[in-house]
Design a protein around this motif. Structure first.
Motif, PDB file in Angstrom:
ATOM      1  N   PRO A   1      41.957  38.546  38.740  1.00  0.00           N
ATOM      2  CA  PRO A   1      42.807  39.988  39.183  1.00  0.00           C
ATOM      3  C   PRO A   1      42.459  41.257  38.577  1.00  0.00           C
ATOM      4  N   LEU A   2      42.629  42.187  39.179  1.00  0.00           N
ATOM      5  CA  LEU A   2      42.226  43.471  38.371  1.00  0.00           C
ATOM      6  C   LEU A   2      43.599  43.916  37.525  1.00  0.00           C
ATOM      7  N   ARG A   3      43.344  44.394  36.484  1.00  0.00           N
ATOM      8  CA  ARG A   3      44.384  44.706  35.518  1.00  0.00           C
ATOM      9  C   ARG A   3      44.983  46.038  35.647  1.00  0.00           C
ATOM     10  N   GLU A   4      44.299  46.986  36.210  1.00  0.00           N
ATOM     11  CA  GLU A   4      45.017  48.366  36.124  1.00  0.00           C
ATOM     12  C   GLU A   4      45.109  48.891  37.670  1.00  0.00           C
ATOM     13  N   ALA A   5      44.763  47.986  38.480  1.00  0.00           N
ATOM     14  CA  ALA A   5      44.831  48.534  39.985  1.00  0.00           C
ATOM     15  C   ALA A   5      45.428  47.107  40.744  1.00  0.00           C
ATOM     16  N   ASP A   6      45.547  47.212  42.005  1.00  0.00           N
ATOM     17  CA  ASP A   6      45.982  46.122  42.727  1.00  0.00           C
ATOM     18  C   ASP A   6      44.565  45.702  43.629  1.00  0.00           C
ATOM     19  N   GLY A   7      44.158  44.444  43.417  1.00  0.00           N
ATOM     20  CA  GLY A   7      42.904  43.922  43.698  1.00  0.00           C
ATOM     21  C   GLY A   7      42.205  42.838  43.089  1.00  0.00           C
ATOM     22  N   ILE A   8      40.913  42.528  43.228  1.00  0.00           N
ATOM     23  CA  ILE A   8      40.258  41.629  42.422  1.00  0.00           C
ATOM     24  C   ILE A   8      38.937  42.112  41.944  1.00  0.00           C
ATOM     25  N   THR A   9      38.403  41.469  40.825  1.00  0.00           N
ATOM     26  CA  THR A   9      37.078  41.773  40.329  1.00  0.00           C
ATOM     27  C   THR A   9      36.254  40.752  40.696  1.00  0.00           C
ATOM     28  N   VAL A  10      35.032  40.894  41.375  1.00  0.00           N
ATOM     29  CA  VAL A  10      34.155  39.658  41.527  1.00  0.00           C
ATOM     30  C   VAL A  10      32.790  40.174  40.624  1.00  0.00           C
ATOM     31  N   THR A  11      32.740  39.024  39.991  1.00  0.00           N
ATOM     32  CA  THR A  11      31.407  38.935  38.948  1.00  0.00           C
ATOM     33  C   THR A  11      30.481  37.994  39.412  1.00  0.00           C
ATOM     34  N   ASP A  12      29.250  38.529  39.709  1.00  0.00           N
ATOM     35  CA  ASP A  12      28.131  37.429  40.243  1.00  0.00           C
ATOM     36  C   ASP A  12      27.297  37.498  38.813  1.00  0.00           C
ATOM     37  N   HIS A  13      27.182  36.367  38.211  1.00  0.00           N
ATOM     38  CA  HIS A  13      26.590  36.007  37.108  1.00  0.00           C
ATOM     39  C   HIS A  13      25.118  35.740  37.241  1.00  0.00           C
TER      40      HIS A  13
ATOM     41  N   GLU B   1      23.251  37.677  39.895  1.00  0.00           N
ATOM     42  CA  GLU B   1      22.932  39.051  39.892  1.00  0.00           C
ATOM     43  C   GLU B   1      23.025  40.182  38.724  1.00  0.00           C
ATOM     44  N   ASN B   2      24.218  39.499  37.952  1.00  0.00           N
ATOM     45  CA  ASN B   2      24.718  40.467  36.935  1.00  0.00           C
ATOM     46  C   ASN B   2      25.507  41.832  37.531  1.00  0.00           C
ATOM     47  N   THR B   3      26.055  41.605  38.499  1.00  0.00           N
ATOM     48  CA  THR B   3      26.784  42.713  39.249  1.00  0.00           C
ATOM     49  C   THR B   3      28.232  42.190  39.222  1.00  0.00           C
ATOM     50  N   GLN B   4      29.097  43.495  39.336  1.00  0.00           N
ATOM     51  CA  GLN B   4      30.361  43.104  39.117  1.00  0.00           C
ATOM     52  C   GLN B   4      30.947  44.291  40.334  1.00  0.00           C
ATOM     53  N   PHE B   5      31.745  44.227  41.113  1.00  0.00           N
ATOM     54  CA  PHE B   5      32.545  45.054  41.934  1.00  0.00           C
ATOM     55  C   PHE B   5      33.996  44.509  42.214  1.00  0.00           C
ATOM     56  N   GLU B   6      34.614  45.654  42.758  1.00  0.00           N
ATOM     57  CA  GLU B   6      36.216  45.594  42.967  1.00  0.00           C
ATOM     58  C   GLU B   6      36.407  45.468  44.336  1.00  0.00           C
ATOM     59  N   VAL B   7      37.471  44.577  44.636  1.00  0.00           N
ATOM     60  CA  VAL B   7      38.030  44.838  46.201  1.00  0.00           C
ATOM     61  C   VAL B   7      39.390  45.200  45.981  1.00  0.00           C
ATOM     62  N   TYR B   8      39.964  46.110  46.460  1.00  0.00           N
ATOM     63  CA  TYR B   8      41.200  46.666  46.376  1.00  0.00           C
ATOM     64  C   TYR B   8      42.072  45.963  47.473  1.00  0.00           C
ATOM     65  N   THR B   9      43.294  45.851  47.085  1.00  0.00           N
ATOM     66  CA  THR B   9      44.515  45.287  48.136  1.00  0.00           C
ATOM     67  C   THR B   9      45.589  46.253  48.123  1.00  0.00           C
TER      68      THR B   9
ATOM     69  N   ASP C   1      29.163  44.622  55.180  1.00  0.00           N
ATOM     70  CA  ASP C   1      27.943  44.673  54.588  1.00  0.00           C
ATOM     71  C   ASP C   1      27.482  46.308  54.701  1.00  0.00           C
ATOM     72  N   PRO C   2      26.825  46.716  53.510  1.00  0.00           N
ATOM     73  CA  PRO C   2      26.452  45.953  52.336  1.00  0.00           C
ATOM     74  C   PRO C   2      27.691  45.982  51.126  1.00  0.00           C
ATOM     75  N   ALA C   3      27.380  45.038  50.515  1.00  0.00           N
ATOM     76  CA  ALA C   3      28.267  44.825  49.208  1.00  0.00           C
ATOM     77  C   ALA C   3      27.152  43.966  47.944  1.00  0.00           C
ATOM     78  N   PRO C   4      27.499  44.256  46.892  1.00  0.00           N
ATOM     79  CA  PRO C   4      26.837  43.690  45.752  1.00  0.00           C
ATOM     80  C   PRO C   4      26.543  42.297  46.052  1.00  0.00           C
ATOM     81  N   THR C   5      27.533  41.409  46.635  1.00  0.00           N
ATOM     82  CA  THR C   5      27.463  40.078  47.075  1.00  0.00           C
ATOM     83  C   THR C   5      27.700  40.168  48.561  1.00  0.00           C
ATOM     84  N   LYS C   6      27.245  38.955  49.386  1.00  0.00           N
ATOM     85  CA  LYS C   6      27.533  38.949  50.587  1.00  0.00           C
ATOM     86  C   LYS C   6      29.239  38.698  50.767  1.00  0.00           C
ATOM     87  N   LEU C   7      30.082  39.409  51.708  1.00  0.00           N
ATOM     88  CA  LEU C   7      31.488  39.499  51.482  1.00  0.00           C
ATOM     89  C   LEU C   7      31.784  39.074  52.853  1.00  0.00           C
TER      90      LEU C   7
END
Length: 716
Positions: free
Chosen positions: A7-19, A21-29, A94-100
């Motif tokens: 879960p995100l700490r300072e907003a509504d949504g989630i953090t997605v971490t791909d270990h 690809e070493n990428t991280q991005f946010e999905v907001y709700t 698409d596109p996104a840092p991972t397939k979503l």
């Protein structure tokens, strides 16, 4: 677990971490969420991780295309602004840092801004989110002793990078990068490299010359590789011999199985109209084959005689020769990941300077050129015998700062040329000692930099043209050829007569592509005040890719690769100025059009015989930018009847649009998709249709045995 969801700490949504690809991005709700695990099988497409949240909207901070399928997986629509009624949906973004992927039961609306893509549900409900790593980065590095039997255990894990064992792995996005291999005293496998039990077993004698040619098969079949006397492939209840003709049969198995996977996969997630499926002469139960386990399916594929399927197969893209040495083990994952046909020659033919390499390319300009060389010079509008200056120094014409009496030959004496056996593929790479004629000299440093480069997101692409000789200013006009692209922004700079220190600064700069025009000899690259020898200078190299369009630039280019560049094009011999200028302009346009180095040089060789004086060093898959269509495309046009044209279009894999991608032509007569690599033939194309097609993208066009370009092709 390669992907973490928090879960995100300072907003509504989630953090997605791909270990991986070493990428991280946010999905907001639209409200705070507590993601909980959800079965991966709930999604229509394969995913690595799946969670469920309660929300009324999903938003990602980038502009994307949203693809919507019904509960059975049928494609309903795709776009960036539309509405859908109540239903059960599978949605891809698409596109996104991972397939979503999303799955939910609700009516919804898709909207975009200049920075975001948003899906609003009619009612708050459960939304399943599935994520799959793009896996262009290896999951880890396997450490192994380099004796053949130990190495077999490492090669058996190359298939761990696959996202699926279904026929859909013939799509490049479902073939993750194999894990890396490095020598070590003990065998060690990182936690994220997990073996895949495909049921396929490859048996070969424990010798490098047998092990190396099967690495692409081991990867694509997720096969276990084991020692044995008779080379063979085994499955549940079947055996396929790989002799006689071991290397030829391994290549045939790769081509045949991949082709049939592309045909069979139309029964699965992507039921597209595929040209190769509709034109095949094979009468197989495609649906049954799709639903078989990999090993059983492969066994049935191999029951089809290769001679029956060979006429349908496209020309494969790449052959890589890997010398049977333990020093080459680290290159194996990269070679396998490209699905290259692999040979492992125990012996190689050396090339002496006085051989002339068949067409006199290694002779200096003062020697008699072969008929092929003279013919090419005449086509280019110049003849070495007529005193045209060359880009090294020893010529009867104008030179700069070089002793014309020096007996220079083609390259420095310590460089050994080798002549690999010819290949039946479009491209050819060489891994091992020696400078290969007509092949990409592939190096480990360059392939590692491919991984380090990652998915670079930048708004502008930098091109620097350096001309260090006023007699070559004509080629300096190539700057006008870079940047002829919509949607791609280039920073283009032309500099003349750089000093030694200025050249050092250029090489250290963060330039995407360096186009060097000038002289090179044993002292290095000629500058306005001196020479800069890259082979013995302590240089900082920031240039990513390059063309060193000068005589005998191989060693200088190889030094760039070892010190930080990813890939480049260099010369093996003296080159006359006129054909060198022509080739430089061709390469400039092809790189501007998104071609990679290997394919660009392949196309240039079709136009100029002197193109065989050039080779690629480092990573031949290096590109400067992406083409508009995503892949490399070459047209050949012939006059038809009644103001019509006959067109053939060759699609080459390129970047993310690798082997197995789908392609088509924007012509009314072309209703089907083709898989890459492929050739699309369409006759009786009207002048208007041809004009509209050529307006879509800057492409090379071969017409009446000559090279021209879309936008310049005279339809009259």
């Amino acid at each position: 677990m390669s992907i973490d969801i928090d879960p995100l700490r300072e907003a509504d949504g989630i953090t997605v971490t791909d270990h991986i690809e070493n990428t991280q991005f946010e999905v907001y709700t639209d409200r705070a969420v507590d993601p909980r695990p959800r079965p991966e099988s709930d999604h229509y497409f394969p995913v690595d991780t799946s969670v469920a949240v309660e929300t009324g909207s999903i938003e990602i901070p980038r502009v994307a295309v949203v693809q919507t399928r019904d509960s059975d997986g049928n494609l309903l629509t795709r776009g960036d602004c539309y509405e859908m009624p109540d239903g059960t949906y599978h949605v891809g973004i698409d596109p996104a840092p991972t397939k979503l992927y999303l799955t939910f039961d609700s009516a919804f609306a898709v909207s975009t801004t200049d920075r975001t893509t948003r899906i609003d549900l009619d009612t708050v409900g459960t939304v399943g989110l599935g994520f799959r790593t793009l896996h262009q980065t290896p999951a880890g590095t396997i450490t192994t002793p380099t004796d053949p039997e130990s190495l077999m255990d490492a090669v058996s894990l190359l298939g761990s990078g696959l996202q699926t064992t279904s026929p859909e792995r013939s799509f490049p996005t479902l073939r993750g990068h194999p894990p890396l291999i490095e020598p070590g005293e003990e065998f060690s496998v990182p936690e994220r490299v997990e073996p895949v039990d495909s049921g396929v077993r490859i048996v070969v004698p424990p010798e490098y010359r047998y092990l190396y040619p099967v690495v692409s098969l081991a990867y694509y079949f997720a096969a276990n590789v084991a020692p044995g006397d008779a080379p063979r492939i085994e499955g549940d209840g079947w055996t396929y011999p790989l002799e006689p003709g071991f290397e030829t049969r391994t290549a045939e198995v790769l081509r045949q199985s991949f082709h049939l996977d592309c045909l069979v996969r139309t029964e699965g997630f992507y039921p597209v109209d595929l040209h190769e499926r509709e034109t095949t002469a094979l009468d197989l139960d495609w649906e049954r084959l799709y639903n078989l386990p990999l090993a059983t399916r492969l066994g049935e594929y191999l029951e089809v005689p290769f001679r029956d399927i060979e006429p349908e197969l496209p020309q494969w893209t790449l052959t890589t020769d890997v010398r049977p040495s333990p020093g080459n083990v680290e290159m194996l994952p990269f070679v396998a990941g490209e699905l290259s046909i692999v040979r492992s020659p125990e012996t190689v033919t050396p090339v002496a300077d006085d051989e002339g390499v068949g067409v006199g390319f290694l002779g200096s300009p003062n020697r008699s050129a072969s008929p092929a060389t003279r013919r090419d010079s005449q086509v280019a509008g110049a003849s070495l015998d007529d005193g045209e200056f060359v880009r090294g120094g020893a010529s009867a014409g104008a030179t700069r700062g070089v002793d014309p009496s020096a007996d220079r030959g083609a390259v420095a004496a310590q460089t050994d040329f080798v002549r690999p056996e010819p290949v039946n593929t479009v491209e050819h790479a060489w891994v091992g000692d020696g400078v290969p004629l007509d092949a990409n000299k592939a190096t480990l440093d360059a392939y590692h930099r491919r991984l380090e480069a990652g998915q670079v997101e930048q708004s502008r692409i930098s091109v620097l043209v350096v001309c260090n000789d006023e007699q070559m200013r004509e080629e300096g006009d190539v700057a006008d050829l870079y940047g002829l692209r919509d949607m791609v922004q280039f920073d283009i700079e032309v500099r003349h007569d750089l000093s030694r220190e200025e050249m050092r600064d250029v090489l250290a700069s963060d330039v995407d592509f360096l186009h060097y025009i000038g002289h090179v000899d044993e002292r290095g690259m000629q500058c306005a005040d001196s020479y800069l020898d890259l082979t013995d200078e302590d240089l900082e190299i920031g240039v990513s890719a390059f063309l060193l369009n000068a005589c005998q630039s191989y060693q200088q280019g190889e030094a760039l690769i070892h010190r930080g560049s990813r890939g480049g094009i260099v010369t093996l011999s003296d080159v006359a100025n006129s054909p060198a200028t022509t080739l430089g302009r061709i390469i400039a346009r092809l790189m501007n059009s998104g071609f990679n180095l290997r394919t660009a040089l392949h196309v240039a060789k079709r136009e100029l015989i002197t193109g065989h004086q050039y080779i690629v060093v480092g990573d031949g898959g290096t590109t400067v930018c992406q083409s508009r269509s995503g892949m490399a495309l070459v047209f050949e046009v012939k006059d038809g009847r009644h103001d019509e044209f006959n067109l053939s279009a060759e699609f080459y894999p390129n970047g993310n649009h690798g082997v197995g991608s789908l392609a088509s032509l924007n012509l009314d007569a072309i209703e089907n998709n083709y898989y890459v690599p492929s050739e699309v033939v369409c006759n009786a194309v009207s002048t208007q249709e041809m004009s509209e097609l050529l307006d879509l993208e800057l492409l090379p066009v071969f017409y009446k045995n000559g090279l021209t370009w879309a936008g310049e092709f005279d339809l009259d």
